[in-house]
Scaffold this active site. Structure first.
Site, mmCIF file in Angstrom:
data_model
loop_
_atom_site.group_PDB
_atom_site.id
_atom_site.type_symbol
_atom_site.label_atom_id
_atom_site.label_comp_id
_atom_site.label_asym_id
_atom_site.label_seq_id
_atom_site.Cartn_x
_atom_site.Cartn_y
_atom_site.Cartn_z
ATOM 1 N N SER A 183 0.836 -1.199 0.000
ATOM 2 C CA SER A 183 0.000 0.000 0.000
ATOM 3 C C SER A 183 0.874 1.253 0.000
ATOM 4 O O SER A 183 1.668 1.456 -0.922
ATOM 5 C CB SER A 183 -0.966 -0.053 1.183
ATOM 6 O OG SER A 183 -1.988 0.892 1.053
ATOM 7 N N ASP A 207 0.016 -4.124 -4.128
ATOM 8 C CA ASP A 207 -1.127 -3.247 -4.339
ATOM 9 C C ASP A 207 -0.800 -1.820 -3.897
ATOM 10 O O ASP A 207 -1.409 -1.283 -2.950
ATOM 11 C CB ASP A 207 -2.376 -3.751 -3.607
ATOM 12 C CG ASP A 207 -3.656 -3.321 -4.337
ATOM 13 O OD1 ASP A 207 -3.654 -3.319 -5.579
ATOM 14 O OD2 ASP A 207 -4.647 -3.000 -3.674
ATOM 15 N N HIS A 270 -7.560 -5.465 -1.269
ATOM 16 C CA HIS A 270 -6.284 -4.776 -1.070
ATOM 17 C C HIS A 270 -5.289 -5.682 -0.348
ATOM 18 O O HIS A 270 -4.141 -5.854 -0.777
ATOM 19 C CB HIS A 270 -6.565 -3.514 -0.255
ATOM 20 C CG HIS A 270 -5.483 -2.489 -0.257
ATOM 21 N ND1 HIS A 270 -4.793 -2.097 -1.385
ATOM 22 C CD2 HIS A 270 -4.988 -1.720 0.772
ATOM 23 C CE1 HIS A 270 -3.921 -1.156 -1.061
ATOM 24 N NE2 HIS A 270 -4.011 -0.912 0.240
#
Length: 332
Positions: A183, A207, A270
């Site tokens: 992230s 991601d 995610h």
């Protein structure tokens, strides 16, 4: 209301069946001001994309990196603190310059004990000897999202300087370094690799977050390491948390890259990125099929060569877009 640019994308598809849209022409997803986010404990947070940056917090932090904690097969669960400019902290630790060095970086609201850090660390140590360094940047990561975003590039540069120090005092070669970030942490490791001139063997972005980052020049990119890989699991156009297009040499889009089997929320999608990655370290079993364009990624009609997603191979090479199917449950 979230503005989803379907019409523009469909026009691009109609004009170019290959969907070979240059990044500079790719429309950045527009979000509403407030975005809902769920942390690891299941608590829902609201991201305010128009909040003011907390300059006082940024100025008050001596470093945006709180600590770098070493785990090896000799100390798989009790970490050893490695300190910048403290040679003794390095030389008295279990750090082995002959083993691969894996740097694992959590995302927003996380810390060194986040599930991502723990599972990836355990997977690497079960595979073979390794120096797994869990980076804790919680003091910045627990701040407002916009403030954390502002600080990520400098946090990455600080991490890069620490790795240069490690290279100098412990003879830790860059060609044995693998930087892994989830992230916001994906952009952090990208900046760390960039600080080192792209010398590290691998950079893996799990991601990478798209909120305020889609067209951000400080985002993770293919020049940040010798081989840069992106794993995209929540890159859809509607309420997605991740970037939905290629950022590295090779980019993988499991199940199309936006909706994962067994997931009902964007947060679940995610997190699948690091869950998939940890599984590939152990099993090296998720094989992507190369796609000629994004339309093939979306439709699942890829017919190109195979390339394994993730894994621990420091000498891995490859380029292009890849899609594969996964199952709902571990090992996926």
């Amino acid at each position: 209301m979230k503005i989803v640019l379907f019409s523009l994308l469909l026009a691009a598809l109609a004009a170019n069946a290959a969907w070979a849209v240059p990044l500079s022409d790719f429309p950045e997803q527009e979000y509403s001001r407030f975005v809902q986010y769920t942390d690891e404990n299941g608590l829902q947070k609201t991201i305010d994309l128009e909040e003011e940056v907390d300059e006082d917090l940024l100025d008050s932090l001596d470093s945006y990196i709180d600590r770098c904690v070493l785990f090896t097969r000799e100390n798989p669960s009790e970490g050893q603190n490695l300190e910048m400019n403290n040679v003794e902290s390095i030389l008295s630790s279990n750090f082995d310059p002959n083993a691969p060095t894996v740097v694992v970086v959590h995302g927003w609201l996380g810390n060194q004990d986040s599930g991502m850090n723990t599972q990836v660390r355990e997977a690497f140590l079960s595979k073979g000897p390794a120096n797994v360094i869990a980076v804790d940047w919680r003091s910045l990561a627990v701040s407002g999202y916009v403030t954390a975003t502002r600080g990520v590039p400098e946090a990455g540069r600080q991490l890069g300087r620490f790795l240069a120090f490690l290279n100098k005092v412990a003879n830790a070669p860059y060609e044995k370094m693998h930087l892994v970030g989830f992230s916001l942490g994906a952009h952090l490791v990208g900046n760390a690799g960039r600080e080192l001139g792209g010398k590290v063997a691998r950079v893996t972005g799990l991601d990478p977050t798209g909120l305020l980052w889609n067209l951000n020049s400080n985002r993770i990119s293919r020049n940040d390491g010798q081989y840069v890989e992106g794993i995209h699991t929540d890159g859809g156009l509607s309420a997605s948390l991740g970037i939905g297009y290629a950022i590295g040499d090779a980019d993988f889009f499991p199940n199309g890259g936006n909706s994962q089997p067994g997931c009902l929320t964007n947060f679940c999608n995610h997190n699948r990125a690091w869950r998939f990655f940890a599984s590939t370290i152990t099993h090296d079993h998720l094989v992507g099929r190369q796609c000629s364009n994004y339309l093939q990624v979306t439709l699942g009609t890829c017919r190109g060569q195979n390339l394994n997603m993730g894994n621990s191979d420091l000498n891995k090479t490859g380029s292009g877009l890849y899609r594969m199917r996964t199952r709902r449950f571990y090992p996926y």
